[in-house]
Design a protein around this motif. Structure first.
Motif, short mmCIF file in Angstrom:
data_model
loop_
_atom_site.label_atom_id
_atom_site.label_comp_id
_atom_site.label_asym_id
_atom_site.label_seq_id
_atom_site.Cartn_x
_atom_site.Cartn_y
_atom_site.Cartn_z
N GLN A 1 -7.56 -5.76 -4.02
CA GLN A 1 -6.47 -5.00 -4.64
C GLN A 1 -6.61 -3.51 -4.35
O GLN A 1 -5.64 -2.81 -4.04
N LEU A 2 -7.84 -3.03 -4.42
CA LEU A 2 -8.09 -1.61 -4.20
C LEU A 2 -7.80 -1.21 -2.75
O LEU A 2 -7.27 -0.14 -2.47
N LYS A 3 -8.15 -2.11 -1.84
CA LYS A 3 -7.94 -1.80 -0.42
C LYS A 3 -6.46 -1.80 -0.03
O LYS A 3 -6.07 -1.23 0.99
N LYS A 4 -5.63 -2.44 -0.84
CA LYS A 4 -4.19 -2.35 -0.60
C LYS A 4 -3.72 -0.92 -0.81
O LYS A 4 -2.82 -0.45 -0.11
N MET A 5 -4.35 -0.23 -1.76
CA MET A 5 -3.99 1.16 -2.03
C MET A 5 -4.73 2.11 -1.11
O MET A 5 -4.17 3.10 -0.63
N GLY B 1 0.78 -1.22 0.00
CA GLY B 1 0.00 0.00 0.00
C GLY B 1 0.81 1.27 0.00
O GLY B 1 0.24 2.36 0.12
N HIS B 2 2.13 1.17 -0.16
CA HIS B 2 2.96 2.37 -0.19
C HIS B 2 3.06 2.91 -1.62
O HIS B 2 3.28 2.14 -2.56
N GLN B 3 2.92 4.21 -1.75
CA GLN B 3 2.97 4.80 -3.07
C GLN B 3 4.39 4.79 -3.63
O GLN B 3 5.36 5.04 -2.90
N VAL B 4 4.50 4.47 -4.91
CA VAL B 4 5.79 4.48 -5.58
C VAL B 4 6.15 5.92 -5.92
O VAL B 4 5.36 6.63 -6.56
#
Length: 494
Positions: free
Chosen positions: A377-381, A128-131
């Motif tokens: 997948q969405l909840k990871k973000m 969930g960490h932004q690149v």
């Protein structure tokens, strides 16, 4: 079946006797199989040239692999959704202009690398960490260098190979291009996007042809109101018979008989076949006489890709105002991405897209399970993501009317395979995106153009038989006053 057998057969939709009378006194009759945009374009062209045209469609709707769903209260394309090549050279431009449809511009011409602008893309890892944006740019530069090197591999190796194998050769030769950790996962995401473009996996995409597409200029425009208005405008007033699944085509010397699933027969002077290549590959239509070896091998030598969409409608927007949200992972198979329709259309909708084997694996799940997977997948973000109000799931790979989404090249494919596929057989002509000219397979405008081409070839063939070539227009066209306009394409960039 030869001509004598055809003449002895009882025909429900017009007897042979009436067909003979019509041959002498009335316009030619053409049957078009498939009411996708290729079949409808062919039918429209022949209809406006005063031919009698009947379109037989297996589905309960028109459009084929164009399918605009309205159950969310707004249009959502679950099949084709972009105009690839937003320029006047695109044959669909006059129709889209004339209908006043707006396009949302999503990216430039370099589609194989990424078909959305990088500045409007946000990536996250599985934790969930932004690149960081600079890593995306740096990896993108490395990716371009790898692609440049695989062109050298192609020049050095006479035999074709999967592009994944070529990448492996490049990385062994240039270890400085190897990436580790997060950078490696971002590279896998870029490969995932390439796989989405070809609707097949990197171990299938051929090195020989991956960069040989003739991509029109102008970048990519998302159809804000969907493709449905285009299909309906072209289909207006045509004789289209829904729920007519063709099972057999009997080609005689002067006529063709088409049999549908319930046993009814239709007869015509010529037939234009526009069914997806997946249907032809599965031999779901019997041809009598059998297709010659050169035609059958062309069908076998072409691949059929698969890409699916899972659309989610929410009651509120909880995601950032970017076009693409992506998840990076150690393998391209585990990567994923969402198209943000809210940015393009104003509706709170995200569309998850999956290609290749992953697309087929998603089809093994129920709609509910597929939607739940996407939400994971969405909840990871976004851990606080709300549940969707509605969801839609496409299943193009197992759809009995398509068996895939669009044609794709295979490793070692002969150079003339598409020419053989589009070549007519007596009174049989072939349309559809797979037979389009100028390497436009997989594009809506390619399918549209192939329908016009098949109609022109069919018209020329029939008029030559009667010695009336002076009646043949030099260029196939769809003439309708709503399309005759000089209004520019409407492009938005919200």
């Amino acid at each position: 079946m030869d001509a004598k057998e055809l003449f002895s057969t009882n025909l429900i939709d017009g007897t042979v006797t009436s067909h003979i009378k019509r041959q002498c006194n009335s316009p030619h009759t053409v049957i078009v199989i498939g009411a996708g945009i290729s079949g409808i374009a062919a039918a429209r062209s022949l209809h406006e040239a005063s031919f009698k045209v009947i379109v037989l469609e297996s589905r309960d709707r028109i459009g084929g692999r164009i399918y605009t769903d309205y159950s969310f209260g707004c249009p959502v394309d679950m099949g084709a959704s972009w105009l690839h090549g937003v320029c006047n050279e695109n044959p669909l431009a006059p129709l889209i202009r004339g209908l006043g449809l707006t396009l949302y511009h999503t990216g430039g011409d370099n589609s194989v690398i990424y078909d959305h602008d990088l500045e409007s893309c946000m990536l996250f890892n599985i934790d969930g960490h932004q690149v960081p944006q600079h890593i995306m740019i740096e990896v993108g530069d490395t990716y371009k260098r790898i692609l440049a090197e695989i062109v050298k591999v192609r020049n050095e190796h006479p035999d074709d190979m999967p592009i994944l194998q070529a990448i492996s050769i490049v990385l062994n030769k240039h270890p400085e291009l190897r990436l580790q950790g997060l950078a490696h996962e971002v590279l896998q995401w870029y490969i995932c996007r390439m796989e989405a473009w070809f609707a097949s996996d990197a171990d299938i995409i051929p090195l020989k042809t991956w960069d040989q597409e003739h991509v029109l200029t102008g970048g990519h425009g998302l159809m804000v109101k969907g493709y449905d208005p285009v299909v309906k405008a072209l289909a207006n007033d045509l004789d289209i018979r829904l729920n007519h699944r063709v099972t057999k085509i009997s080609n005689g010397y002067n006529m063709v008989m088409v049999t549908v699933e319930d046993g009814r027969n239709f007869v015509a002077d010529a037939v234009i076949v526009t069914v997806p290549i997946g249907i032809l590959k599965a031999n779901l239509i019997e041809f009598t006489p059998k297709l010659p070896d050169w035609k059958a091998s062309a069908i076998n030598d072409i691949g059929m890709g698969n890409e699916n969409k899972i659309a989610l409608r929410f009651d509120r927007v909880f995601w950032p105002n970017v076009e693409v949200l992506g998840i990076v992972a150690p393998t391209s198979y585990a990567c994923g991405y969402f198209l943000n329709l809210h940015k393009a259309t104003g509706h709170p909708i995200l569309v998850y897209m999956a290609a290749g084997r992953f697309a087929y694996d998603l089809e093994k799940l129920s709609d509910e399970s597929a939607a739940n997977f996407v939400m994971q997948q969405l909840k990871k973000m976004f851990p606080d993501a709300s549940k969707p109000v509605q969801y839609l799931v496409s299943r193009w790979g197992t759809d009995p009317n398509s068996l895939g989404c669009y044609a794709c090249d295979l490793v070692g494919m002969p150079d003339d395979v598409y020419e053989r596929l589009r070549a007519p057989l007596g009174n049989l002509f072939f349309g559809g995106e797979a037979v389009s000219m100028d390497d436009h397979q997989g594009y809506v405008h390619g399918a549209y153009s192939s329908g016009l081409m098949a109609a022109e070839n069919c018209q020329r063939h029939l008029l030559q038989k009667q010695g009336h070539m002076e009646n043949l227009p030099l260029v196939p066209s769809v003439r309708h006053e709503m399309f005759e306009t000089t209004i520019p394409l409407q492009i938005s960039r919200i």
